[in-house]
Write an enzyme that holds these catalytic residues in place. Structure first.
Site, PDB file in Angstrom:
ATOM      1  N   VAL A 210      -1.375   9.354  -1.611  1.00 49.13           N
ATOM      2  CA  VAL A 210      -1.755   9.180  -0.211  1.00 49.13           C
ATOM      3  C   VAL A 210      -2.414   7.817  -0.008  1.00 49.13           C
ATOM      4  CG1 VAL A 210      -3.156  10.077   1.699  1.00 49.13           C
ATOM      5  CG2 VAL A 210      -1.971  11.668   0.184  1.00 49.13           C
ATOM      6  N   CYS A 211      -3.284   7.421  -0.926  1.00 43.54           N
ATOM      7  CA  CYS A 211      -3.969   6.128  -0.796  1.00 43.54           C
ATOM      8  C   CYS A 211      -2.981   4.970  -0.847  1.00 43.54           C
ATOM      9  CB  CYS A 211      -5.029   5.968  -1.884  1.00 43.54           C
ATOM     10  SG  CYS A 211      -6.349   7.202  -1.788  1.00 43.54           S
ATOM     11  N   THR A 212      -2.031   5.039  -1.750  1.00 50.63           N
ATOM     12  CA  THR A 212      -1.016   3.994  -1.855  1.00 50.63           C
ATOM     13  C   THR A 212      -0.232   3.900  -0.554  1.00 50.63           C
ATOM     14  OG1 THR A 212      -0.851   4.239  -4.249  1.00 50.63           O
ATOM     15  CG2 THR A 212       1.025   3.218  -3.130  1.00 50.63           C
TER      16      THR A 212
ATOM     17  N   LEU B 228      -2.584   2.347   2.293  1.00 48.45           N
ATOM     18  CA  LEU B 228      -2.856   0.924   2.143  1.00 48.45           C
ATOM     19  C   LEU B 228      -1.575   0.104   2.277  1.00 48.45           C
ATOM     20  CD1 LEU B 228      -5.706   0.886  -0.496  1.00 48.45           C
ATOM     21  CD2 LEU B 228      -5.836   0.934   1.991  1.00 48.45           C
TER      22      LEU B 228
END
Length: 156
Positions: free
Chosen positions: A46-48, A51
């Site tokens: 999710v973070c990848t 961002l």
């Protein structure tokens, strides 16, 4: 979920970015509104995705009046590898040591997991918190909402 109260002064901080350079929030005061994007872990799915979405719309996030800063508790070296692997060309700040101190100041540190919660703040040019949003660990943010809040923070 906890967090800072809207209308309060954003806690100042100085953290190192993925290049080992110091970035201080108050350095933007009087010049730029700042979108602070707290994320749990570099290289996680999710973070990848989030961002990468910032990277794809970076021109909208970075204007003469606005800036985006992404914060996690990952060490600087991990953030450099993450930035290089995904072409993230905006500041990724390390809240590694003292571990999670800035995340705690913003009321978003998850003590159980040892990472920031998926939270965002918009701080205006006077250093005042104008907008915030908090999501669950696996729930991605809407970048349109972030951009709208950031634009609103710089309108007269």
């Amino acid at each position: 979920m906890s967090g800072l109260e809207l209308g309060s002064t954003a806690p100042d901080f100085t953290l190192r970015d993925q290049f080992g350079q110091d970035v201080t929030l108050s350095g933007f005061r009087g010049r730029k509104a700042v979108c602070l994007v707290f994320y749990p872990f570099a290289f996680s799915g999710v973070c990848t995705g989030e961002l990468s979405a910032v990277r794809e719309r970076l021109d909208a996030f970075l204007t003469f009046d606005t800036e985006v800063l992404a914060l996690s508790c990952d060490p600087v070296y991990s953030l450099r590898a993450f930035a290089d692997a995904d072409g993230l060309n905006f500041p990724l700040l390390s809240d590694y040591w003292p571990h999670g101190a800035v995340s705690r100041d913003y009321g978003v540190f998850d003590e159980e997991r040892g990472c920031p919660r998926r939270s965002s703040y918009v701080v205006d040019t006077d250093g005042i918190v104008r907008w915030s949003v908090h999501h669950g660990l696996h729930e991605a943010r809407d970048m349109d909402d972030h951009l709208a809040a950031l634009r609103d923070a710089v309108r007269p």
